[in-house]
Scaffold this motif. Structure first.
Motif, PDB file in Angstrom:
ATOM      1  N   CYS A   1     -61.836 -54.114 -41.391  1.00 56.65           N
ATOM      2  CA  CYS A   1     -61.974 -52.811 -40.712  1.00 56.65           C
ATOM      3  C   CYS A   1     -60.923 -51.790 -41.160  1.00 56.65           C
ATOM      4  N   HIS A   2     -60.004 -52.195 -42.034  1.00 64.46           N
ATOM      5  CA  HIS A   2     -58.963 -51.336 -42.605  1.00 64.46           C
ATOM      6  C   HIS A   2     -57.935 -50.862 -41.581  1.00 64.46           C
ATOM      7  N   SER A   3     -57.845 -51.540 -40.454  1.00 58.48           N
ATOM      8  CA  SER A   3     -56.846 -51.192 -39.446  1.00 58.48           C
ATOM      9  C   SER A   3     -55.456 -51.649 -39.895  1.00 58.48           C
ATOM     10  N   PRO A   4     -54.428 -50.852 -39.600  1.00 58.51           N
ATOM     11  CA  PRO A   4     -53.055 -51.281 -39.896  1.00 58.51           C
ATOM     12  C   PRO A   4     -52.461 -52.148 -38.779  1.00 58.51           C
ATOM     13  N   ARG A   5     -53.200 -52.354 -37.688  1.00 56.18           N
ATOM     14  CA  ARG A   5     -52.698 -53.151 -36.554  1.00 56.18           C
ATOM     15  C   ARG A   5     -52.755 -54.629 -36.915  1.00 56.18           C
ATOM     16  N   ARG A   6     -51.570 -55.213 -37.071  1.00 60.01           N
ATOM     17  CA  ARG A   6     -51.507 -56.616 -37.479  1.00 60.01           C
ATOM     18  C   ARG A   6     -50.792 -57.442 -36.424  1.00 60.01           C
ATOM     19  N   THR A   7     -51.311 -58.624 -36.197  1.00 60.76           N
ATOM     20  CA  THR A   7     -50.644 -59.612 -35.366  1.00 60.76           C
ATOM     21  C   THR A   7     -50.604 -60.906 -36.186  1.00 60.76           C
ATOM     22  N   VAL A   8     -50.070 -61.955 -35.590  1.00 57.76           N
ATOM     23  CA  VAL A   8     -49.921 -63.217 -36.304  1.00 57.76           C
ATOM     24  C   VAL A   8     -50.427 -64.334 -35.415  1.00 57.76           C
ATOM     25  N   LYS A   9     -51.142 -65.305 -36.000  1.00 57.69           N
ATOM     26  CA  LYS A   9     -51.629 -66.475 -35.268  1.00 57.69           C
ATOM     27  C   LYS A   9     -51.125 -67.742 -35.934  1.00 57.69           C
ATOM     28  N   GLN A  10     -50.777 -68.711 -35.120  1.00 58.78           N
ATOM     29  CA  GLN A  10     -50.396 -70.013 -35.657  1.00 58.78           C
ATOM     30  C   GLN A  10     -51.649 -70.841 -35.892  1.00 58.78           C
ATOM     31  N   MET A  11     -51.736 -71.450 -37.055  1.00 64.12           N
ATOM     32  CA  MET A  11     -52.876 -72.274 -37.429  1.00 64.12           C
ATOM     33  C   MET A  11     -52.593 -73.745 -37.096  1.00 64.12           C
ATOM     34  N   SER A  12     -53.646 -74.537 -37.068  1.00 69.14           N
ATOM     35  CA  SER A  12     -53.524 -75.965 -36.762  1.00 69.14           C
ATOM     36  C   SER A  12     -52.837 -76.738 -37.881  1.00 69.14           C
ATOM     37  N   GLY A  13     -52.968 -76.247 -39.118  1.00 73.11           N
ATOM     38  CA  GLY A  13     -52.409 -76.963 -40.257  1.00 73.11           C
ATOM     39  C   GLY A  13     -53.359 -77.995 -40.838  1.00 73.11           C
ATOM     40  N   ARG A  14     -54.581 -78.016 -40.348  1.00 76.75           N
ATOM     41  CA  ARG A  14     -55.589 -78.947 -40.856  1.00 76.75           C
ATOM     42  C   ARG A  14     -56.640 -78.169 -41.646  1.00 76.75           C
ATOM     43  N   GLY A  15     -57.172 -78.815 -42.676  1.00 73.47           N
ATOM     44  CA  GLY A  15     -58.199 -78.160 -43.474  1.00 73.47           C
ATOM     45  C   GLY A  15     -58.825 -79.113 -44.468  1.00 73.47           C
ATOM     46  N   ARG A  16     -59.544 -78.538 -45.429  1.00 75.05           N
ATOM     47  CA  ARG A  16     -60.223 -79.319 -46.464  1.00 75.05           C
ATOM     48  C   ARG A  16     -59.900 -78.724 -47.828  1.00 75.05           C
ATOM     49  N   LEU A  17     -59.746 -79.601 -48.810  1.00 73.62           N
ATOM     50  CA  LEU A  17     -59.483 -79.181 -50.180  1.00 73.62           C
ATOM     51  C   LEU A  17     -60.772 -78.618 -50.783  1.00 73.62           C
ATOM     52  N   THR A  18     -60.740 -77.362 -51.245  1.00 73.56           N
ATOM     53  CA  THR A  18     -61.946 -76.747 -51.806  1.00 73.56           C
ATOM     54  C   THR A  18     -61.903 -76.604 -53.321  1.00 73.56           C
ATOM     55  N   SER A  19     -60.716 -76.645 -53.915  1.00 77.47           N
ATOM     56  CA  SER A  19     -60.585 -76.635 -55.371  1.00 77.47           C
ATOM     57  C   SER A  19     -59.170 -77.055 -55.724  1.00 77.47           C
ATOM     58  N   PHE A  20     -58.984 -77.495 -56.977  1.00 78.02           N
ATOM     59  CA  PHE A  20     -57.639 -77.828 -57.421  1.00 78.02           C
ATOM     60  C   PHE A  20     -57.571 -77.856 -58.944  1.00 78.02           C
ATOM     61  N   ILE A  21     -56.366 -77.691 -59.448  1.00 67.77           N
ATOM     62  CA  ILE A  21     -56.067 -77.874 -60.865  1.00 67.77           C
ATOM     63  C   ILE A  21     -54.780 -78.684 -60.945  1.00 67.77           C
ATOM     64  N   ILE A  22     -54.576 -79.326 -62.072  1.00 70.74           N
ATOM     65  CA  ILE A  22     -53.353 -80.093 -62.288  1.00 70.74           C
ATOM     66  C   ILE A  22     -52.632 -79.483 -63.483  1.00 70.74           C
ATOM     67  N   ILE A  23     -51.406 -79.034 -63.239  1.00 73.47           N
ATOM     68  CA  ILE A  23     -50.599 -78.400 -64.289  1.00 73.47           C
ATOM     69  C   ILE A  23     -49.700 -79.463 -64.917  1.00 73.47           C
ATOM     70  N   HIS A  24     -49.838 -79.647 -66.225  1.00 76.22           N
ATOM     71  CA  HIS A  24     -49.025 -80.610 -66.962  1.00 76.22           C
ATOM     72  C   HIS A  24     -47.968 -79.934 -67.829  1.00 76.22           C
ATOM     73  N   HIS A  25     -48.187 -78.671 -68.173  1.00 73.51           N
ATOM     74  CA  HIS A  25     -47.293 -77.960 -69.068  1.00 73.51           C
ATOM     75  C   HIS A  25     -47.512 -76.470 -68.864  1.00 73.51           C
ATOM     76  N   PRO A  26     -46.552 -75.636 -68.985  1.00 72.08           N
ATOM     77  CA  PRO A  26     -45.168 -75.853 -69.374  1.00 72.08           C
ATOM     78  C   PRO A  26     -44.303 -76.239 -68.173  1.00 72.08           C
ATOM     79  N   PRO A  27     -43.097 -76.723 -68.429  1.00 75.01           N
ATOM     80  CA  PRO A  27     -42.179 -77.013 -67.325  1.00 75.01           C
ATOM     81  C   PRO A  27     -41.870 -75.735 -66.541  1.00 75.01           C
ATOM     82  N   ILE A  28     -41.753 -75.860 -65.238  1.00 77.27           N
ATOM     83  CA  ILE A  28     -41.461 -74.719 -64.371  1.00 77.27           C
ATOM     84  C   ILE A  28     -40.178 -75.049 -63.617  1.00 77.27           C
ATOM     85  N   PRO A  29     -39.136 -74.220 -63.745  1.00 78.69           N
ATOM     86  CA  PRO A  29     -37.870 -74.530 -63.066  1.00 78.69           C
ATOM     87  C   PRO A  29     -38.069 -74.728 -61.563  1.00 78.69           C
ATOM     88  N   GLY A  30     -37.485 -75.802 -61.024  1.00 80.94           N
ATOM     89  CA  GLY A  30     -37.586 -76.091 -59.599  1.00 80.94           C
ATOM     90  C   GLY A  30     -38.797 -76.927 -59.227  1.00 80.94           C
TER      91      GLY A  30
END
Length: 133
Positions: A46-75
């Protein structure tokens, strides 16, 4: 190995600070109630600037993934599994999938959030792992 601190903006500060407290917070439109992730200055519906925040359950389902083998990433230790998780409440988050062998990864598998510390003590990073019986 400690993760680097995330890049913070005024739109994303609540997300990273909540993760530092062990809370998965998602932006909610204060006008129409649409959940928005990643956070943005205006509601994508709706393009409203009125924002609030909600806490989520932390549960879900994996919908896609990739596996990164290279290059090394610091940390980060390779390989890195980057996935998209659709939360029970609807929004999708891009995150790391941890504690799973490559042959365990399956689209649609149930996952749950946990939080990792970063180089900045007050901030955390929400990560996901398979739900174990």
């Amino acid at each position: 190995m400690q993760r680097p601190a995330p890049s913070i903006t005024r739109d994303t500060a609540f997300y990273w600070e909540g993760a530092g407290r062990g809370e998965l917070l998602i932006q909610d439109c204060g006008r129409c109630g649409v959940l928005c992730h990643p956070p943005a200055p205006l509601c994508p519906s709706c393009h409203s600037p009125r924002r609030t925040v909600k806490q989520m359950s932390g549960r879900g389902r994996l919908t896609s993934f990739i596996i990164i083998h290279h290059p090394p990433i610091p940390g980060f230790e390779l390989p890195i599994v980057v996935g998209t998780v659709e939360l029970e409440e609807g929004p999708r988050v891009t995150t790391n999938i941890c504690d799973a062998a490559r042959d365990e990864l399956e689209l649609g598998m149930p996952v749950e959030v946990f939080f990792a510390a970063t180089a900045e003590e007050a901030l955390g990073v929400p990560l996901f792992r398979p739900v174990r019986a």
